[in-house]
Motif scaffolding. Structure first.
Motif, short mmCIF file in Angstrom:
data_model
loop_
_atom_site.label_atom_id
_atom_site.label_comp_id
_atom_site.label_asym_id
_atom_site.label_seq_id
_atom_site.Cartn_x
_atom_site.Cartn_y
_atom_site.Cartn_z
N ASP A 1 -3.52 3.67 -2.46
CA ASP A 1 -3.55 2.51 -3.33
C ASP A 1 -3.15 1.32 -2.48
OD1 ASP A 1 -3.72 0.81 -5.53
OD2 ASP A 1 -1.63 1.15 -6.08
N VAL B 1 0.23 7.37 -6.32
CA VAL B 1 -0.89 8.18 -5.85
C VAL B 1 -0.41 9.63 -5.79
CG1 VAL B 1 -2.09 6.36 -4.61
CG2 VAL B 1 -0.37 7.71 -3.42
N SER C 1 0.84 -1.19 0.00
CA SER C 1 0.00 0.00 0.00
C SER C 1 0.87 1.24 0.00
CB SER C 1 -0.93 0.02 1.21
OG SER C 1 -0.18 0.15 2.40
N ALA D 1 3.19 -0.46 -5.44
CA ALA D 1 1.84 0.07 -5.22
C ALA D 1 1.88 1.55 -5.57
CB ALA D 1 1.42 -0.11 -3.77
N GLY D 2 0.85 2.03 -6.23
CA GLY D 2 0.81 3.43 -6.64
C GLY D 2 1.13 3.54 -8.10
#
Length: 131
Positions: free
Chosen positions: A93, A104, A80, A101-102
């Protein structure tokens, strides 16, 4: 063969060689751009490392973007990333990913941001930064 014909053949060979080199360089650049497509725009302002990965933080024109990258990519694991500008809700995310992850992104303007990242059992939290 006349010397004019030899010169033309050599010139044509040089042009073909130069074109092949340029296409090879352009192809490598396209592959690198494609590899960076999952990443953030702007310049990197922080790297938050932790036991199982790192969070890369980028900034461009008031926008802050973050992506969590696993230290050992491969098997799917829980990952995350979140970015929160002070006074706003976080952008997140979260899922099971193999590499990252991402990204964002939030519009922070001149406000502080709080960045968090997690890979498997390891995580990091920045506190308020980029104030």
């Amino acid at each position: 063969m006349s010397s004019g014909r030899i010169r033309r053949s050599l010139a044509l060979g040089a042009v073909v060689l130069a074109a092949a080199v340029l296409l090879g360089v352009a192809g490598a650049g396209a592959a690198q751009a494609q590899a960076q497509a999952g990443r953030c725009a702007g310049h990197k302002v922080r790297t938050l490392s932790f036991s199982t990965g790192k969070v890369l933080v980028y900034k461009k024109r008031g926008y802050v973007c973050a992506v969590t990258v696993a230290k050992r990519p491969g098997a799917r694991k829980s990952m995350s990333v979140s970015v929160q500008a002070r006074g706003s809700r976080p952008a997140r995310d979260k899922g099971r990913y193999t590499h990252h992850a991402g990204p964002v992104t939030v519009h922070a303007g001149h406000r502080c941001v709080w960045v968090k990242g997690k890979v498997g059992g390891g995580s990091t939290s920045s506190g308020w930064i980029l104030c």
